[in-house]
Scaffold this motif. Sequence first.
Motif, PDB file in Angstrom:
ATOM      1  N   ILE A  52      24.455  28.357  52.396  1.00 59.04           N
ATOM      2  CA  ILE A  52      23.483  27.274  52.136  1.00 59.04           C
ATOM      3  C   ILE A  52      23.909  26.011  52.874  1.00 59.04           C
ATOM      4  O   ILE A  52      23.079  25.311  53.457  1.00 59.04           O
ATOM      5  CB  ILE A  52      23.373  27.016  50.613  1.00 59.04           C
ATOM      6  CG1 ILE A  52      22.814  28.277  49.931  1.00 59.04           C
ATOM      7  CG2 ILE A  52      22.494  25.815  50.318  1.00 59.04           C
ATOM      8  CD1 ILE A  52      22.802  28.169  48.430  1.00 59.04           C
ATOM      9  N   ASP A  53      25.216  25.770  52.907  1.00 59.11           N
ATOM     10  CA  ASP A  53      25.706  24.599  53.624  1.00 59.11           C
ATOM     11  C   ASP A  53      27.184  24.813  53.948  1.00 59.11           C
ATOM     12  O   ASP A  53      27.911  25.475  53.204  1.00 59.11           O
ATOM     13  CB  ASP A  53      25.545  23.334  52.775  1.00 59.11           C
ATOM     14  CG  ASP A  53      25.581  22.076  53.647  1.00 59.11           C
ATOM     15  OD1 ASP A  53      25.748  22.223  54.900  1.00 59.11           O
ATOM     16  OD2 ASP A  53      25.453  20.964  53.105  1.00 59.11           O
ATOM     17  N   VAL A  54      27.591  24.242  55.070  1.00 52.62           N
ATOM     18  CA  VAL A  54      29.012  24.258  55.473  1.00 52.62           C
ATOM     19  C   VAL A  54      29.324  22.905  56.085  1.00 52.62           C
ATOM     20  O   VAL A  54      28.436  22.225  56.621  1.00 52.62           O
ATOM     21  CB  VAL A  54      29.296  25.372  56.497  1.00 52.62           C
ATOM     22  CG1 VAL A  54      29.042  26.741  55.923  1.00 52.62           C
ATOM     23  CG2 VAL A  54      28.492  25.177  57.793  1.00 52.62           C
ATOM     24  N   ASN A  55      30.566  22.494  56.008  1.00 53.63           N
ATOM     25  CA  ASN A  55      30.935  21.235  56.664  1.00 53.63           C
ATOM     26  C   ASN A  55      31.426  21.513  58.084  1.00 53.63           C
ATOM     27  O   ASN A  55      31.529  22.660  58.529  1.00 53.63           O
ATOM     28  CB  ASN A  55      31.964  20.470  55.824  1.00 53.63           C
ATOM     29  CG  ASN A  55      33.306  21.210  55.793  1.00 53.63           C
ATOM     30  OD1 ASN A  55      33.417  22.343  56.253  1.00 53.63           O
ATOM     31  ND2 ASN A  55      34.323  20.550  55.250  1.00 53.63           N
ATOM     32  N   ASN A  56      31.732  20.416  58.779  1.00 56.24           N
ATOM     33  CA  ASN A  56      32.131  20.553  60.188  1.00 56.24           C
ATOM     34  C   ASN A  56      33.449  21.329  60.352  1.00 56.24           C
ATOM     35  O   ASN A  56      33.619  22.082  61.307  1.00 56.24           O
ATOM     36  CB  ASN A  56      32.275  19.159  60.812  1.00 56.24           C
ATOM     37  CG  ASN A  56      30.921  18.453  60.918  1.00 56.24           C
ATOM     38  OD1 ASN A  56      29.891  19.102  61.086  1.00 56.24           O
ATOM     39  ND2 ASN A  56      30.916  17.117  60.814  1.00 56.24           N
ATOM     40  N   SER A  57      34.343  21.118  59.426  1.00 58.76           N
ATOM     41  CA  SER A  57      35.642  21.813  59.530  1.00 58.76           C
ATOM     42  C   SER A  57      35.470  23.317  59.393  1.00 58.76           C
ATOM     43  O   SER A  57      36.135  24.108  60.090  1.00 58.76           O
ATOM     44  CB  SER A  57      36.599  21.292  58.448  1.00 58.76           C
ATOM     45  OG  SER A  57      36.921  19.946  58.691  1.00 58.76           O
ATOM     46  N   TYR A  58      34.577  23.739  58.504  1.00 60.74           N
ATOM     47  CA  TYR A  58      34.333  25.169  58.339  1.00 60.74           C
ATOM     48  C   TYR A  58      33.729  25.741  59.618  1.00 60.74           C
ATOM     49  O   TYR A  58      34.108  26.827  60.079  1.00 60.74           O
ATOM     50  CB  TYR A  58      33.412  25.410  57.155  1.00 60.74           C
ATOM     51  CG  TYR A  58      33.181  26.882  56.867  1.00 60.74           C
ATOM     52  CD1 TYR A  58      34.016  27.573  56.013  1.00 60.74           C
ATOM     53  CD2 TYR A  58      32.134  27.590  57.488  1.00 60.74           C
ATOM     54  CE1 TYR A  58      33.823  28.921  55.759  1.00 60.74           C
ATOM     55  CE2 TYR A  58      31.932  28.937  57.249  1.00 60.74           C
ATOM     56  CZ  TYR A  58      32.778  29.591  56.371  1.00 60.74           C
ATOM     57  OH  TYR A  58      32.590  30.926  56.129  1.00 60.74           O
ATOM     58  N   ALA A  59      32.766  24.974  60.208  1.00 62.45           N
ATOM     59  CA  ALA A  59      32.134  25.417  61.446  1.00 62.45           C
ATOM     60  C   ALA A  59      33.179  25.542  62.559  1.00 62.45           C
ATOM     61  O   ALA A  59      33.178  26.492  63.341  1.00 62.45           O
ATOM     62  CB  ALA A  59      31.026  24.446  61.847  1.00 62.45           C
ATOM     63  N   GLU A  67      24.569  24.379  62.440  1.00 64.45           N
ATOM     64  CA  GLU A  67      23.221  24.906  62.540  1.00 64.45           C
ATOM     65  C   GLU A  67      23.218  26.428  62.728  1.00 64.45           C
ATOM     66  O   GLU A  67      22.320  27.127  62.251  1.00 64.45           O
ATOM     67  CB  GLU A  67      22.485  24.236  63.714  1.00 64.45           C
ATOM     68  CG  GLU A  67      22.147  22.763  63.498  1.00 64.45           C
ATOM     69  CD  GLU A  67      23.380  21.872  63.593  1.00 64.45           C
ATOM     70  OE1 GLU A  67      24.427  22.352  64.139  1.00 64.45           O
ATOM     71  OE2 GLU A  67      23.346  20.733  63.100  1.00 64.45           O
ATOM     72  N   GLU A  68      24.213  26.961  63.465  1.00 58.16           N
ATOM     73  CA  GLU A  68      24.292  28.398  63.699  1.00 58.16           C
ATOM     74  C   GLU A  68      24.710  29.159  62.440  1.00 58.16           C
ATOM     75  O   GLU A  68      24.386  30.338  62.298  1.00 58.16           O
ATOM     76  CB  GLU A  68      25.295  28.703  64.819  1.00 58.16           C
ATOM     77  CG  GLU A  68      24.819  28.285  66.206  1.00 58.16           C
ATOM     78  CD  GLU A  68      25.890  28.483  67.264  1.00 58.16           C
ATOM     79  OE1 GLU A  68      25.540  28.872  68.405  1.00 58.16           O
ATOM     80  OE2 GLU A  68      27.092  28.245  66.973  1.00 58.16           O
ATOM     81  N   LEU A  69      25.355  28.458  61.533  1.00 58.37           N
ATOM     82  CA  LEU A  69      25.872  29.124  60.347  1.00 58.37           C
ATOM     83  C   LEU A  69      24.918  29.040  59.157  1.00 58.37           C
ATOM     84  O   LEU A  69      24.776  30.035  58.422  1.00 58.37           O
ATOM     85  CB  LEU A  69      27.233  28.518  59.950  1.00 58.37           C
ATOM     86  CG  LEU A  69      28.388  28.782  60.926  1.00 58.37           C
ATOM     87  CD1 LEU A  69      29.624  28.005  60.485  1.00 58.37           C
ATOM     88  CD2 LEU A  69      28.723  30.273  60.991  1.00 58.37           C
ATOM     89  N   ILE A  70      24.302  27.869  58.927  1.00 58.92           N
ATOM     90  CA  ILE A  70      23.470  27.682  57.734  1.00 58.92           C
ATOM     91  C   ILE A  70      22.252  28.602  57.807  1.00 58.92           C
ATOM     92  O   ILE A  70      21.569  28.696  58.819  1.00 58.92           O
ATOM     93  CB  ILE A  70      23.035  26.203  57.619  1.00 58.92           C
ATOM     94  CG1 ILE A  70      24.258  25.313  57.381  1.00 58.92           C
ATOM     95  CG2 ILE A  70      22.018  26.018  56.480  1.00 58.92           C
ATOM     96  CD1 ILE A  70      23.945  23.825  57.415  1.00 58.92           C
ATOM     97  N   GLY A  71      22.053  29.295  56.717  1.00 63.41           N
ATOM     98  CA  GLY A  71      20.951  30.243  56.651  1.00 63.41           C
ATOM     99  C   GLY A  71      21.352  31.658  57.013  1.00 63.41           C
ATOM    100  O   GLY A  71      20.564  32.599  56.857  1.00 63.41           O
TER     101      GLY A  71
END
Length: 667
Positions: A52-59, A67-71
């Motif tokens: 549903i959501d991730v922060n920059n560090s996770y990305a 954007e590539e990860l959410i969803g």
Amino acid sequence: MTSLHKVGGLGLVAKLNEQENALRRSELKFSLAFKAAADGIAITRLADGTLIDVNNSYARIAGYTREELIGKTTLEIGMWLHSQDRDQMLARLAAEGAIRDLEITVRKRDGEIWVGLLAAEAMEYDGERCIVAIWHDITERKAAEEKLKLQNEYLFTLHETALALLERRDVHDLLEAILRRAGKLVGTSNAFIDLADEKSETLELIVGAGMYAKEAGYRVQFGEGLSGRVFQSTKPLLVNNYAEWEGRSTAPRTARLQSIMGVPLFAAGKTIGVLGVSNPETRQEFGPQELDQLCRFGELASIALDNAYLHQAAQNELEQRKIAEKELRYINVHDSLTGLYNRARFEEKLCCVADGQAMSAIIICDVDGLKLINDSMGHQRGDALLIAAADILRQAVPADAFCARIGGDEFAIILSEQVEGNAEAVCQMIRQLVEERNLCDPNLPLSISTGYATRSERDISMAQLFKDADDLMYREKLHRSQSVRSTIVGAMQKALEARDFITEGHGERMQSLAVALGEVAGLSKRELGELSLSAQFHDIGKVGIPDRILFKPGPLTQQEYSEMKRHCEIGHRIALSTPDLAPIAKYILHHHEWWNGQGYPMGLKGNDIPLECRILAIVDAYDAMTSNRPYRQALTHKQAIAELKNCSGKQFDPRLTAIFVGQNDFV
């Protein structure tokens, strides 16, 4: 009422606005903290694993943009490298409601990393059941831990290896242990140890594993290939891409090598060989770390080898000392030629028998004619006769008997607790074995005189017993001495004729020529008989001349000629030892004297030379010239006569020479 109501309404609105503002501020703070957190934070729908959501560090950790990860689901991005990790996390959430400190490997866009799950908790988010998880990249820490672990394992391995190697004393066993542990240390099954052979300047493969397991004995020259260069330089060497290396070997086994390295091995202060490991082309290359590990291991292996060689040298020295002590003890009580007990041990045995035994017998044996053999044929032939006698005594005596050589040609046998009949049986066995031996070797006949005495009373001393046996032996020796010497001389003459093809028929021709010339010269019948005997035995002394001189195909050297001239003196001694030949001993001695005094052995001149010898000189020279020799063909009768005339007055008696030449009817 209305005013108050309004006022109250306004206060509620203000309170609500304040709460709303506080909530916004809180959301803002959370949003800022969420985005700026150094650790990765992900909110995942529990039902289907959608992010549903991730922060920059996770990305950043995952190697994607937010954007590539959410969803996307975690399965879609392939986050879970091992499905059991995801199942384990869900199971713990279901059971515990939260997770702390879980370390797993996950897949990122460009590879794999280690992450630590600091916390994960199931909660409501926007009306949905979600998992909020905080991740931390621990790849560097895990790499450091792995490095530390490997280093600890390496140090532990070195420690264990040092203990294991230092305990080994057998060099070959140690080499095999070094080989196994070296391969294990750097992660390969292909290892070898080459040891130096200084004499041939090569390195030989002593033990090998993997691709080298069946190559024991393979050699390379110093300076050749990896082993040769490491040995020569005494420095470690690492070669990757072996096929392109300028020093590569052309051996078929090296065709599939990719990476190889070797380190020198030392012992006793010098380089003794090379420890090497390799990887084929399908395996990874070695690096500086593996080379460093092999070098450290090589140092330990060298210390262990040095200890093993020192131990082996000490063991060898100890073994050699034991052997030397054993040999010394043996020499102290044994005769060096025959291997029987010696005189000192015999005397000790006499004392023991005298003190502890009531009954005993002594047999004294003497080898007949030994001096004649030594004087005529040399001590080597005499020693052979003594050895043959000792072998016969060993066969003849009982197992518990004591047998010793107590003098040059004398032996003694002690039979403990024997009766006289048994001593006689031993003597009879000796005589029988001597006869059998002489049938097999008639060229050098053996004769043993024996005498024995027995003791049945303790008051008879061993010294008296010895004297009685010795006296009996001496009587037998005197009784048979003449026949023994005659037999030996006869055997010598036959042996000389058998080994010297030159003398074949020479004696008979000499007899005929000498007697004919002697008759014309006026010799009496007795003198003619002695002359005939001299012609037959004049060269008997040649039995003592080595074959290398007697049968030399060319002229003799000065030293060889001096040795050959000894046959006159040897023959003289042989003749003097035999009554039948004693009257002609002087003729055998002087038959090579010259009329002008330049002959040998005494240099007699003219009429000082016995007439019989002057006759023998002429007919001996004539027969020699007209017979083939290894170094020349025979001369004709005419040529031989011419040579006799030429030497008349020099080598030969001129009067006798003229008679011999003028009497063609007997030549």
